[in-house]
Design a protein around this motif. Structure first.
Motif, PDB file in Angstrom:
ATOM      1  N   GLY A 104      43.293  26.012  45.336  1.00 31.81           N
ATOM      2  CA  GLY A 104      43.022  25.481  46.660  1.00 31.81           C
ATOM      3  C   GLY A 104      41.544  25.636  46.997  1.00 31.81           C
ATOM      4  O   GLY A 104      40.685  25.595  46.114  1.00 31.81           O
ATOM      5  N   ASP A 105      41.255  25.822  48.283  1.00 35.55           N
ATOM      6  CA  ASP A 105      39.864  26.061  48.709  1.00 35.55           C
ATOM      7  C   ASP A 105      39.611  27.566  48.624  1.00 35.55           C
ATOM      8  O   ASP A 105      39.620  28.282  49.618  1.00 35.55           O
ATOM      9  CB  ASP A 105      39.646  25.535  50.125  1.00 35.55           C
ATOM     10  N   TRP A 106      39.358  28.015  47.407  1.00 39.85           N
ATOM     11  CA  TRP A 106      39.304  29.436  47.044  1.00 39.85           C
ATOM     12  C   TRP A 106      38.378  30.229  47.968  1.00 39.85           C
ATOM     13  O   TRP A 106      37.255  29.836  48.246  1.00 39.85           O
ATOM     14  CB  TRP A 106      38.846  29.541  45.601  1.00 39.85           C
ATOM     15  N   CYS A 107      38.895  31.352  48.446  1.00 40.14           N
ATOM     16  CA  CYS A 107      38.119  32.309  49.257  1.00 40.14           C
ATOM     17  C   CYS A 107      37.637  31.703  50.569  1.00 40.14           C
ATOM     18  O   CYS A 107      36.479  31.907  50.988  1.00 40.14           O
ATOM     19  CB  CYS A 107      36.937  32.875  48.471  1.00 40.14           C
ATOM     20  N   MET A 108      38.510  30.972  51.229  1.00 37.12           N
ATOM     21  CA  MET A 108      38.186  30.513  52.578  1.00 37.12           C
ATOM     22  C   MET A 108      37.974  31.710  53.498  1.00 37.12           C
ATOM     23  O   MET A 108      38.649  32.730  53.360  1.00 37.12           O
ATOM     24  CB  MET A 108      39.309  29.642  53.133  1.00 37.12           C
ATOM     25  N   PRO A 109      37.057  31.614  54.450  1.00 35.03           N
ATOM     26  CA  PRO A 109      36.827  32.758  55.341  1.00 35.03           C
ATOM     27  C   PRO A 109      37.990  32.936  56.314  1.00 35.03           C
ATOM     28  O   PRO A 109      38.491  31.941  56.877  1.00 35.03           O
ATOM     29  CB  PRO A 109      35.548  32.366  56.082  1.00 35.03           C
ATOM     30  N   PRO A 110      38.446  34.167  56.518  1.00 33.35           N
ATOM     31  CA  PRO A 110      39.413  34.392  57.590  1.00 33.35           C
ATOM     32  C   PRO A 110      38.853  33.899  58.925  1.00 33.35           C
ATOM     33  O   PRO A 110      37.636  33.818  59.110  1.00 33.35           O
ATOM     34  CB  PRO A 110      39.592  35.920  57.585  1.00 33.35           C
ATOM     35  N   VAL A 111      39.749  33.593  59.854  1.00 36.30           N
ATOM     36  CA  VAL A 111      39.326  32.987  61.125  1.00 36.30           C
ATOM     37  C   VAL A 111      38.322  33.867  61.852  1.00 36.30           C
ATOM     38  O   VAL A 111      37.349  33.376  62.428  1.00 36.30           O
ATOM     39  CB  VAL A 111      40.554  32.722  62.016  1.00 36.30           C
TER      40      VAL A 111
ATOM     41  N   THR B  92      22.069  23.888  61.760  1.00 38.30           N
ATOM     42  CA  THR B  92      22.725  24.901  62.591  1.00 38.30           C
ATOM     43  C   THR B  92      23.612  25.799  61.737  1.00 38.30           C
ATOM     44  O   THR B  92      23.568  27.038  61.853  1.00 38.30           O
ATOM     45  CB  THR B  92      23.573  24.224  63.686  1.00 38.30           C
ATOM     46  N   VAL B  93      24.417  25.181  60.883  1.00 39.95           N
ATOM     47  CA  VAL B  93      25.290  25.955  59.989  1.00 39.95           C
ATOM     48  C   VAL B  93      24.458  26.855  59.087  1.00 39.95           C
ATOM     49  O   VAL B  93      24.779  28.032  58.875  1.00 39.95           O
ATOM     50  CB  VAL B  93      26.161  25.001  59.138  1.00 39.95           C
ATOM     51  N   ALA B  94      23.362  26.315  58.552  1.00 38.77           N
ATOM     52  CA  ALA B  94      22.556  27.040  57.564  1.00 38.77           C
ATOM     53  C   ALA B  94      21.767  28.196  58.161  1.00 38.77           C
ATOM     54  O   ALA B  94      21.304  29.070  57.419  1.00 38.77           O
ATOM     55  CB  ALA B  94      21.596  26.072  56.876  1.00 38.77           C
ATOM     56  N   THR B  95      21.614  28.221  59.483  1.00 32.94           N
ATOM     57  CA  THR B  95      20.770  29.257  60.097  1.00 32.94           C
ATOM     58  C   THR B  95      21.559  30.167  61.031  1.00 32.94           C
ATOM     59  O   THR B  95      20.962  30.938  61.794  1.00 32.94           O
ATOM     60  CB  THR B  95      19.607  28.611  60.860  1.00 32.94           C
ATOM     61  N   LYS B  96      22.858  30.095  60.976  1.00 32.64           N
ATOM     62  CA  LYS B  96      23.670  31.025  61.751  1.00 32.64           C
ATOM     63  C   LYS B  96      23.524  32.449  61.204  1.00 32.64           C
ATOM     64  O   LYS B  96      23.415  32.655  59.994  1.00 32.64           O
ATOM     65  CB  LYS B  96      25.145  30.611  61.705  1.00 32.64           C
ATOM     66  N   LYS B  97      23.576  33.424  62.101  1.00 28.68           N
ATOM     67  CA  LYS B  97      23.544  34.828  61.691  1.00 28.68           C
ATOM     68  C   LYS B  97      24.861  35.532  61.972  1.00 28.68           C
ATOM     69  O   LYS B  97      25.040  36.683  61.581  1.00 28.68           O
ATOM     70  CB  LYS B  97      22.410  35.547  62.415  1.00 28.68           C
ATOM     71  N   THR B  98      25.764  34.830  62.641  1.00 33.03           N
ATOM     72  CA  THR B  98      27.070  35.407  62.930  1.00 33.03           C
ATOM     73  C   THR B  98      28.077  34.906  61.915  1.00 33.03           C
ATOM     74  O   THR B  98      27.874  33.900  61.236  1.00 33.03           O
ATOM     75  CB  THR B  98      27.507  35.033  64.360  1.00 33.03           C
ATOM     76  N   TYR B  99      29.185  35.611  61.798  1.00 24.96           N
ATOM     77  CA  TYR B  99      30.216  35.330  60.796  1.00 24.96           C
ATOM     78  C   TYR B  99      30.893  34.003  61.080  1.00 24.96           C
ATOM     79  O   TYR B  99      31.184  33.689  62.232  1.00 24.96           O
ATOM     80  CB  TYR B  99      31.242  36.455  60.809  1.00 24.96           C
ATOM     81  N   PRO B 100      31.211  33.208  60.051  1.00 25.60           N
ATOM     82  CA  PRO B 100      30.820  33.360  58.643  1.00 25.60           C
ATOM     83  C   PRO B 100      29.564  32.536  58.355  1.00 25.60           C
ATOM     84  O   PRO B 100      29.492  31.369  58.737  1.00 25.60           O
ATOM     85  CB  PRO B 100      32.031  32.778  57.904  1.00 25.60           C
ATOM     86  N   SER B 101      28.622  33.131  57.661  1.00 24.06           N
ATOM     87  CA  SER B 101      27.369  32.420  57.363  1.00 24.06           C
ATOM     88  C   SER B 101      26.583  33.195  56.322  1.00 24.06           C
ATOM     89  O   SER B 101      26.825  34.377  56.081  1.00 24.06           O
ATOM     90  CB  SER B 101      26.536  32.263  58.637  1.00 24.06           C
ATOM     91  N   TRP B 102      25.596  32.503  55.743  1.00 23.18           N
ATOM     92  CA  TRP B 102      24.666  33.178  54.832  1.00 23.18           C
ATOM     93  C   TRP B 102      23.805  34.187  55.605  1.00 23.18           C
ATOM     94  O   TRP B 102      23.471  35.235  55.096  1.00 23.18           O
ATOM     95  CB  TRP B 102      23.789  32.138  54.130  1.00 23.18           C
TER      96      TRP B 102
END
Length: 913
Positions: free
Chosen positions: A608-615, A751-761
């Motif tokens: 499936g979509d391996w290792c999806m982040p928990p909500v 926006t996605v790429a520069t988030k510092k809150t979970y889940p993000s790089w």
């Protein structure tokens, strides 16, 4: 125009052919001369060259190559092996040798000159390459080794096996013209002549499935051999040949036997005679040396009191050594290793040392790295220093080792009692940031330690920097993670008891890597590993080489073979990669269709979509991520995508008869897919999961009239439901950034790429990451699956950095035609990037304010580019050095002034009016 030519070997392109690069320059400059390629086994090698010129719009019109059997003939402009004649073409990469048959050990010398629209060059300086041992009979008859454990080994309950040492003395009494050494040392080797290590490789040779193929390395050893008596010695480590877990799940883990080697030293004398020093039972050997065990998972134990000074030099007393034994050869065919060996590529000094209980110390390297630690120590004979490695610490300051599983990651050094001793391991590595030191009687100092970072000798060919500090740190973390996991195979992780080349991890990541690293040979070799792992019925495993026997049958892991093939052709223009892999890809697709396709739905998936982040971060606290959620939606979408790739591949290699077949199959799959999964009323697929919508949209499966509705759901999910965050696992993250960008929302991608809150790089970095984690919630998930150095969750981020933020994108294969189109994103004020493509260096550097845009770009000779300049009209655009012939205005489109340009340096300015 009199162009001056310089030759440098930079190894930019692909197996199985040799790539040599010529630089043509108007300036009287010098260039780096790297080691000539030795011991290749391709009888039709390929050549390529870069043209470097200060002029604009330089295009090659013709070339001539000379290949000669001696330097003297080449200098006399005699191409006795091949004179291509003047060939009228723009082709300057993948130029195939078309001369006389090349034979074993032949040395070849070559040069090139070119004609361009700016003038003719003179002949380049000369360079050379040599052929390896092309036939089985060229090799000596004797593999040597000891096919058994010794009393101090333990292979019944552990994989503890000591290193094997072999030596032989020989005479050389004539004047040497040149000498080469060709060696297959399995699992790993170090070769010495007269006490000096040959080359600077480590952990050689590259790993393969040794039942299929084994790689040999060739070295020029002319300078190592002296007149009179000589000694050759070799140490053999275990590597992947003697498996890291001998008796753990034998149904799963492949093992190949005890270390062994085959070696030939060929000496050519000036009088034309030759001599060969071969492995046979006249050699002597021992396993009772200082390396008492070497295991990639567990570490190396070195007893300096067992050292044998001079064992690899003339005059050593080996009377107590054993007679070397002939042993069975491995089943695999002998092949020259064309991908780069591993080397020590960087050194780090620790940043702190802290004393903890029990006389132990914690050393912090300041960076999660891959390699080993060199130490300097003083002490008594028999004193033991223990080094334990980990990626992070517990709250109490102790090492955190749970995520290593049962890998001990421990080195043990026994002192011999010298005034000062310096040591580092030979046949092991690990991923670590922290080291626990024990056994010291005196306070160790930071200056006593050096971290050695190792990875394949692959050049960094890309740079990337922006005005956003977080983006720069993510890029840095990506560099450290990617480099550290290059080990002749693409590892998933370097620290725990796994370290396997999982196919699924590199699907899209590999293309992003190629913008940063010269990884063409590396990935071409991996494609060979995948081909070799294919079963007769067509099945491809999830891990290749198949050190673990995982043949779970799914589309996303084995399908990486098609994605890597596409990447290599797109990035480097190498059609041979398509040709070599086409039969295996077609066979696998037929296998999956026959077994698992029902009414054009591919029913089989594994991950499936391996290792999806928990909500939420709390929802996954303490829970294992090792759960599979198979998805027929994903497997069917991927099968469709692969039919489209096979149509492209068929065109590239002139398999026209296959194109219609894949087109018809793809149409039927898309129709069945949309009927089964698309909700026409709500405009989304299945249950509206982000990945379930992204992949059919990015793959082109969505009916044209429904595209806007599907993308609106994607954007709403990211922007509103996820509050600007991603929610993808391994599969979805490979397409997320490009999907958002291509459908008009680069701002949302940023926006996605520069988030510092979970889940993000950014969340990873804010929680101490200096590489990329395996899990989005790697700090709270159950610890046995939270590697802190995985690359799989990079997805297509690096591709987006280069293609969309920097605006460097290939329109044609190998960047022969380039699209320069950086996205203008609020909050990102500057981007500077470069990429050394197959044709040469591409640069993009822009800065912007509310009213001004400044953009410097470099386009390499023999290429053209379309540049998309953000402007309301063409009158706002100026170029510092422009003439009518330099710029060709094409049109205005979406507030972009589009120009077609040739090679050269450009400086555009836009003044908003």
């Amino acid at each position: 125009m009199n162009l001056k030519i310089y030759i440098s070997i930079i190894g930019m392109l692909l197996l199985p052919f040799q790539k040599v690069v010529v630089q043509i320059s108007l300036q009287n400059t010098t260039c780096e001369m790297l080691v000539n390629p030795l011991g290749i086994d391709v009888v039709k090698p390929r050549f390529a060259w870069h043209i470097i010129s200060g002029e604009r719009n330089v295009m090659q019109t013709a070339y001539q190559i000379l290949v000669a059997s001696s330097l003297e003939k080449l200098n006399a402009n005699e191409g006795d092996l091949w004179d291509s004649g003047k060939v009228g073409t723009q082709e300057s990469i993948h130029v195939i040798y078309n001369g006389k048959t090349l034979t074993s050990r032949m040395r070849c010398y070559w040069k090139v000159k070119t004609w361009t629209n700016a003038g003719q060059s003179s002949w380049s300086s000369s360079n050379s390459f040599s052929m390896g041992l092309l036939y089985y009979k060229d090799w000596p008859k004797g593999w040597i080794g000891f096919d058994r454990a010794f009393p101090w080994d333990n292979i019944k309950t552990d994989s503890r096996l000591s290193a094997r040492y072999f030596r032989k003395e020989f005479q050389s009494t004539k004047e040497i013209k040149y000498a080469t050494a060709s060696i297959i040392g399995l699992g790993l080797y170090e070769l010495y002549i007269n006490g000096k290590k040959v080359g600077n490789d480590v952990l050689a040779p590259t790993a393969t499935d040794y039942t299929k193929n084994v790689k040999y390395n060739t070295f020029d050893v002319t300078s190592y051999i002296r007149n009179g008596k000589n000694a050759v010695g070799a140490v053999l480590g275990n590597g992947r040949f003697f498996a890291m877990r001998q008796h753990n799940k034998p149904y799963k883990v492949k093992t190949f036997g005890f270390p062994k080697m085959l070696l030939n030293i060929n000496i050519v004398y000036t009088d034309g005679t030759t001599a060969n020093i071969d492995t046979d039972d006249s050699w002597k050997g021992t396993a009772d040396g200082p390396i008492r065990t070497n295991n990639e998972y567990d570490g190396e134990e070195y007893d300096a009191t067992k050292e044998m000074p001079g064992w690899n030099a003339v005059g050593f007393d080996d009377s107590k050594w054993l007679k070397a034994e002939f042993v069975q050869e491995p089943m695999g065919t002998y092949e020259a290793q064309m991908n780069e060996n591993i080397k020590v590529m960087n050194t780090l000094k620790p940043v702190s040392i802290t004393k903890i209980s029990g006389g132990r110390y914690i050393l912090d390297m300041g960076q999660n790295m891959v390699g080993w630690l060199q130490l300097k120590v003083k002490g008594k004979k028999g004193q033991q220093i223990k080094l334990r490695f980990a990626e992070s610490l517990q709250e109490n300051g102790e090492l955190f080792t749970t995520n290593l599983r049962d890998a001990k990651c421990t080195d043990l050094y026994t002192l011999k009692g010298a005034a000062q001793e310096t040591w580092e391991p030979t046949f092991v590595y690990r991923g670590f940031r922290y080291v626990e030191l024990s056994g010291y009687t005196n306070q160790p100092l930071l200056s006593d330690f050096t971290g050695k970072m190792i990875y394949d000798n692959i050049k960094t060919v890309g740079t990337f920097e922006t005005s956003d500090a977080l983006t720069n740190q993510i890029f840095k973390n990506a560099w450290w993670g990617i480099a550290g996991n290059y080990k002749g195979i693409p590892l998933d992780c370097p620290q725990r008891n796994e370290r396997q080349p999982w196919l699924g991890d590199r699907g899209a990541v590999a293309q992003g890597e190629n913008f940063v690293f010269d990884n063409g040979r590396f990935y071409a070799k991996w494609l060979q590993d995948i081909r070799n792992s294919q079963k007769e019925d067509g099945a491809i495993p999830d891990v290749a080489p198949a050190f673990w026997r995982y043949y779970s049958d799914n589309m996303t892991w084995p399908g990486t073979m098609l994605l890597i093939t596409e990447m290599l052709y797109k990035q480097t223009g190498d059609a041979s990669v398509v040709r070599d892999n086409y039969p295996a890809m077609k066979k696998w697709l037929a296998y999956m269709q026959d077994r698992y396709m029902k009414d054009y739905i591919l029913t089989k998936d594994s991950y499936g979509d391996w290792c999806m982040p928990p909500v939420t971060i709390e929802a996954g606290r303490g829970k294992s991520a090792d759960k599979k959620y198979p998805s027929a939606l994903i497997s069917t979408a991927y099968y469709y995508h692969f039919t489209q790739l096979m149509m492209q591949f068929s065109k590239i290699i002139d398999r026209e008869e296959d194109i219609k077949e894949f087109e018809l199959l793809g149409d039927k799959i898309a129709a069945a897919f949309n009927q089964k999964y698309y909700n026409d009323n709500k405009g989304y697929y299945a249950e509206n999961a982000l990945t379930d919508n992204i992949i059919p949209l990015y793959f082109g499966m969505v009916p044209e009239k429904q595209v806007d509705k599907v993308f609106k759901n994607i954007a709403y999910t990211v922007e509103v439901t996820n509050k600007g965050h991603l929610s993808n696992g391994l599969i979805g993250i490979q397409w997320l950034m490009r999907c958002l960008n291509n459908y008009g929302r680069p701002d949302l991608a940023f926006t996605v790429a520069t988030k510092k809150t979970y889940p993000s790089w950014g969340y990873m970095i804010d929680h101490g990451a200096t590489t990329i984690w395996e899990l989005w919630n790697g700090d709270t998930a159950a610890p046995k699956m939270n590697s802190q150095n995985h690359v799989m969750m990079l997805g297509d981020l690096l591709i987006w950095y280069y293609e969309n933020l920097a605006g460097i994108k290939a329109e044609g294969a190998a960047f022969k035609k380039i699209i320069m189109k950086p996205e203008m994103i609020s909050g990102l004020n500057s981007v500077t990037a470069s990429y050394n493509s197959a044709y040469g260096l591409i640069k993009s550097s822009y800065s912007k304010t509310a009213n001004q845009f400044n953009w410097k770009i470099t386009i390499p000779p023999n290429t053209t580019a379309l540049v998309y300049i953000p402007a309301n009209n063409r009158d706002e655009v100026s170029e510092k050095l422009a003439t009518k012939k330099d710029l060709k205005f094409v049109k205005m489109e979406d507030n972009r002034a589009i120009y077609e340009i040739g090679s050269g340096d450009y400086s555009f300015q836009v003044e908003k009016k």
